[in-house]
Design a protein around this motif. Structure first.
Motif, short mmCIF file in Angstrom:
data_model
loop_
_atom_site.label_atom_id
_atom_site.label_comp_id
_atom_site.label_asym_id
_atom_site.label_seq_id
_atom_site.Cartn_x
_atom_site.Cartn_y
_atom_site.Cartn_z
N ASP A 109 -7.66 -6.98 5.28
CA ASP A 109 -7.79 -5.58 4.74
C ASP A 109 -7.18 -4.52 5.73
O ASP A 109 -6.32 -3.56 5.38
CB ASP A 109 -9.19 -4.98 4.26
N ARG A 110 -7.35 -4.55 7.03
CA ARG A 110 -7.03 -3.41 8.00
C ARG A 110 -5.41 -3.58 7.88
O ARG A 110 -4.87 -2.62 8.17
CB ARG A 110 -7.59 -3.93 9.36
N TYR A 112 -3.36 -4.96 5.86
CA TYR A 112 -2.53 -4.72 4.59
C TYR A 112 -2.77 -3.15 4.26
O TYR A 112 -1.65 -2.53 3.78
CB TYR A 112 -3.21 -5.53 3.57
N ASP A 113 -3.72 -2.64 4.44
CA ASP A 113 -4.16 -1.12 4.41
C ASP A 113 -3.19 -0.17 5.20
O ASP A 113 -2.79 0.65 4.79
CB ASP A 113 -5.51 -0.72 4.41
N LEU A 116 0.21 -0.17 3.88
CA LEU A 116 0.44 0.81 2.80
C LEU A 116 0.30 2.26 3.35
O LEU A 116 0.89 2.96 2.40
CB LEU A 116 -0.85 0.37 1.63
N SER A 117 -0.37 2.44 4.19
CA SER A 117 -0.53 3.87 4.83
C SER A 117 0.91 4.33 5.36
O SER A 117 1.01 5.60 5.33
CB SER A 117 -1.51 4.09 5.74
N VAL A 121 4.30 1.06 -1.91
CA VAL A 121 3.80 -0.03 -2.24
C VAL A 121 4.91 -1.07 -2.61
O VAL A 121 4.88 -2.39 -2.28
CB VAL A 121 2.77 0.08 -3.20
N LYS A 160 -6.74 -7.08 -5.04
CA LYS A 160 -6.04 -5.76 -4.81
C LYS A 160 -5.15 -5.49 -5.62
O LYS A 160 -5.07 -4.35 -6.03
CB LYS A 160 -5.35 -6.19 -3.37
N ARG A 164 -4.44 -2.34 -8.76
CA ARG A 164 -3.24 -1.30 -8.82
C ARG A 164 -2.81 -1.53 -10.05
O ARG A 164 -2.29 -0.54 -10.79
CB ARG A 164 -2.40 -1.63 -7.65
#
Length: 301
Positions: A109-110, A112-113, A116-117, A121, A160, A164
C-alpha cells in the motif's frame, strides 16, 4: 523482468509475438524494424524490449499502416523519460515485488499509494503495474509459493482497481461494451486494467469477469445493448475456443468482437479467421482501436 539482456532466440520471439521467423528476418533486413544482437556463430538474440517493439509493429499493421511506414511512425513516437526497466520506475517495481514476496500488504500500500501521489493513475498502470505483472508472471512459473504470491497480489489489485472502476462507472456516458475473460481464463487483472483505460477513453464497460461461457456473453450483450464485446485471454485458449466457441460468439453477438491478451498475439490468425479482431497486449492500442471502430460504425449508421 530484465530488458537489457539479449538472450531470447528467434524461436522464442516467434512464440511470444505470433510472428514467424521468416517474417522477423524480413523485417530486419528490409525495414530495419528490429535489430537483434548476434552470437559469435551468427545466431540472433533478442530482448524483451524487442518483444514490445514487435507487438507495437503488429498494432500499427492492424490499424492499416503499410509495413514500409511502420518504422517511421515508431521512431517518431515520444520517448518516455523513465521506463519500468530503469530509474525510479524500476526501483519501485522491485520494491513492490519484494513486498509481494513477503505478503506485506501494508508495505505494498505504501509503495503503490506513493506512486499514485506523484503520477496519474494511467501512467502508474502503464509504467509500473503492467511491467510488474509481466515480471511476476516470469517469476511465478518456477518459484515455490508462486501461486500463493499470485493469488495475494491478484486479490490486492482487484480490491484497489475494482474500487476505482466502480467510481468511474458512475460517470461513464459513452457506448457500452461487454468485457469478459475467455472460458477457462481465471486472470481478471488485465481485464480490469483494460476497463479503466476504456472508461478514460469514454467507453462504458459491462464487466463479466473470469471464465465466462460465450453463451452468457451473448445474453449479456443483447440485454445491455452493448456495441461491442471484448474477450481477454492471457493463457493458451481452452480447447475448442478458437475453432468453435469464438466463431459462435461472433455469430451470436451481432456486434464487433475483440480479443485481447497474450493469446491475441500468439493466435492472431485463428482469431481473425473466427471473425474477431485480435488486440494484442497493448491496452492503449486496443482501446483506441475499439473506440475508432465504434466511431466509424456510428458515423455509418
Amino acid at each position: 523482468m530484465e530488458t537489457t539482456d539479449a538472450n531470447l532466440p528467434i524461436r522464442t520471439i516467434a512464440s511470444l509475438t505470433g510472428v514467424n521467423a521468416v517474417t522477423l528476418r524480413a523485417w530486419e533486413r528490409r525495414y530495419g524494424l528490429v535489430r537483434p544482437a548476434r552470437t559469435p556463430k551468427g545466431h540472433r538474440l533478442y530482448t524483451h524490449q524487442h518483444v514490445e517493439r514487435i507487438r507495437r509493429v503488429l498494432a500499427l499493421i492492424e490499424r492499416g499502416v503499410p509495413i514500409s511506414r511502420v518504422r517511421e511512425l515508431i521512431d517518431a513516437e515520444p520517448r518516455k523519460e523513465m521506463t519500468a526497466g530503469s530509474g525510479p520506475w524500476r526501483e519501485t517495481l522491485e520494491q513492490m515485488s519484494a513486498a509481494i514476496a513477503c505478503f506485506d500488504e501494508r508495505e505494498l500500500d505504501r509503495i503503490y499509494d506513493g506512486a499514485l501521489s506523484v503520477y496519474p493513475v494511467e501512467e502508474v498502470t502503464s509504467r509500473l503495474l503492467l511491467p510488474l505483472l509481466v515480471h511476476l508472471g516470469d517469476r511465478w512459473q518456477d518459484l515455490a509459493g508462486g501461486i500463493a504470491e499470485e493469488h495475494f497480489f491478484a486479490m490486492y489489485l482487484r480490491s484497489k482497481l475494482g474500487a476505482r472502476l466502480q467510481h468511474r462507472m458512475r460517470y461513464a456516458t459513452g457506448p457500452r461494451i461487454v468485457a469478459a475473460c475467455a472460458p477457462g481464463e481465471q486472470h481478471e487483472i488485465g481485464l480490469i486494467l483494460f476497463a479503466l483505460q476504456a472508461h478514460a477513453a469514454g467507453l462504458q464497460t459491462v464487466m463479466l469477469g473470469a471464465d465466462t461461457p460465450v453463451n452468457d456473453v451473448v445474453v449479456a450483450r443483447q440485454r445491455s445493448a452493448a456495441r461491442a464485446v471484448v474477450i481477454s485471454s492471457s493463457l493458451a485458449p481452452a480447447a475448442g475456443f478458437l475453432s468453435d466457441a469464438l466463431p459462435r460468439l461472433v455469430r451470436g453477438a451481432g456486434v464487433p468482437v475483440f480479443v485481447g491478451g497474450a493469446a491475441a498475439s500468439s493466435h492472431r490468425r485463428e482469431i481473425a479467421a473466427a471473425g474477431a479482431t485480435p488486440l494484442g497486449v497493448e491496452i492503449d492500442d486496443g482501446v483506441q482501436l475499439i473506440a475508432t471502430r465504434l466511431g466509424a460504425l456510428e458515423e455509418g449508421s
